[in-house]
Design a protein around this motif. Structure first.
Motif, PDB file in Angstrom:
ATOM      1  N   LEU A 105      48.504  28.593  31.310  1.00 27.88           N
ATOM      2  CA  LEU A 105      47.384  29.267  31.972  1.00 27.88           C
ATOM      3  C   LEU A 105      46.789  30.346  31.087  1.00 27.88           C
ATOM      4  O   LEU A 105      47.511  31.062  30.392  1.00 27.88           O
ATOM      5  CB  LEU A 105      47.845  29.870  33.293  1.00 27.88           C
ATOM      6  N   LYS A 106      45.480  30.461  31.141  1.00 27.52           N
ATOM      7  CA  LYS A 106      44.747  31.473  30.391  1.00 27.52           C
ATOM      8  C   LYS A 106      43.841  32.210  31.373  1.00 27.52           C
ATOM      9  O   LYS A 106      42.865  31.644  31.855  1.00 27.52           O
ATOM     10  CB  LYS A 106      43.948  30.822  29.279  1.00 27.52           C
ATOM     11  N   PRO A 107      44.164  33.462  31.683  1.00 25.58           N
ATOM     12  CA  PRO A 107      43.399  34.182  32.700  1.00 25.58           C
ATOM     13  C   PRO A 107      41.928  34.381  32.358  1.00 25.58           C
ATOM     14  O   PRO A 107      41.111  34.591  33.244  1.00 25.58           O
ATOM     15  CB  PRO A 107      44.126  35.518  32.836  1.00 25.58           C
ATOM     16  N   GLU A 108      41.583  34.294  31.075  1.00 22.31           N
ATOM     17  CA  GLU A 108      40.180  34.487  30.703  1.00 22.31           C
ATOM     18  C   GLU A 108      39.316  33.260  31.010  1.00 22.31           C
ATOM     19  O   GLU A 108      38.091  33.328  30.953  1.00 22.31           O
ATOM     20  CB  GLU A 108      40.057  34.866  29.223  1.00 22.31           C
ATOM     21  N   ILE A 109      39.951  32.136  31.358  1.00 19.40           N
ATOM     22  CA  ILE A 109      39.216  30.924  31.706  1.00 19.40           C
ATOM     23  C   ILE A 109      39.257  30.776  33.225  1.00 19.40           C
ATOM     24  O   ILE A 109      40.343  30.698  33.804  1.00 19.40           O
ATOM     25  CB  ILE A 109      39.824  29.676  31.023  1.00 19.40           C
ATOM     26  N   PRO A 110      38.100  30.767  33.897  1.00 12.01           N
ATOM     27  CA  PRO A 110      38.089  30.654  35.363  1.00 12.01           C
ATOM     28  C   PRO A 110      38.893  29.447  35.851  1.00 12.01           C
ATOM     29  O   PRO A 110      38.878  28.379  35.247  1.00 12.01           O
ATOM     30  CB  PRO A 110      36.606  30.502  35.694  1.00 12.01           C
ATOM     31  N   LEU A 111      39.604  29.672  36.956  1.00 10.10           N
ATOM     32  CA  LEU A 111      40.510  28.671  37.498  1.00 10.10           C
ATOM     33  C   LEU A 111      40.294  28.550  39.002  1.00 10.10           C
ATOM     34  O   LEU A 111      40.033  29.545  39.684  1.00 10.10           O
ATOM     35  CB  LEU A 111      41.953  29.112  37.217  1.00 10.10           C
ATOM     36  N   HIS A 112      40.402  27.321  39.494  1.00  7.43           N
ATOM     37  CA  HIS A 112      40.404  27.134  40.938  1.00  7.43           C
ATOM     38  C   HIS A 112      41.496  26.151  41.324  1.00  7.43           C
ATOM     39  O   HIS A 112      41.972  25.379  40.500  1.00  7.43           O
ATOM     40  CB  HIS A 112      39.025  26.704  41.465  1.00  7.43           C
TER      41      HIS A 112
END
Length: 171
Positions: free
Chosen positions: A133-140
């Motif tokens: 996971l990379k918090p700077e890339i939006p995730l849903h």
């Protein structure tokens, strides 16, 4: 006495310093911001968790709780309102980022309650996924339901940051 621009810069600097020091304990200043809490479930047994209130694309409110006990895995528990949704546990939770990369979290709901699972509460194993996971890339999240619909929950970056931080805590 300080003038207003200088006071504002001073307070902003203190706030930035406070937020950038990871060893400070989490303080819930705003309930919509992700924070990590350390709770004692029973004497001698601690659990680390982060809670977030989320709205799905239909406007329904969900509670998302990421947690880890010592010597345990990182889990995500999603709690909807009873009678509104029934989670399909035969399908995994899908985590999809804005680059359309999909990861699947396996269902771990059977471990939640001794009496059995509740249809509006799901629990998923995030441990195998958290390192990707990379918090700077939006995730849903896409949560399948037995009604044949999919619940979509958009995650704030602060919540993903909390997941990563909790997973890295020592056992």
């Amino acid at each position: 006495m300080m003038n207003k621009p200088l006071l504002f810069r001073f307070l902003l600097g203190i706030l930035i310093l406070f937020l950038s020091v990871p060893s400070l304990p989490a303080i819930a200043v705003n309930p919509t911001l992700g924070t990590i809490r350390q709770l004692e479930e029973v004497p001698g047994q601690m659990v680390y968790q982060s809670r977030q209130n989320l709205r799905d694309t239909q406007g329904n409110v969900w509670i998302a709780i990421a947690f880890k006990r010592p010597d345990d895995l990182l889990y995500l528990r999603l709690v909807g309102f009873p009678g509104v949704v029934e989670i399909d546990r035969t399908q995994p939770l899908r985590l999809i980022d804005s680059l359309n990369h999909t990861q699947l979290a396996s269902d771990a709901s059977a471990q939640m309650f001794i009496e059995g699972v509740q249809p509006h509460i799901g629990q998923y194993d995030l441990q195998p996924l958290v390192s990707e996971l990379k918090p700077e890339i939006p995730l849903h999240l896409e949560l399948p339901t037995v009604q044949g619909t999919t619940v979509i929950l958009k995650l704030p970056p602060s919540f993903v940051q909390d997941w990563i931080a909790i997973a890295s805590l020592p056992d």
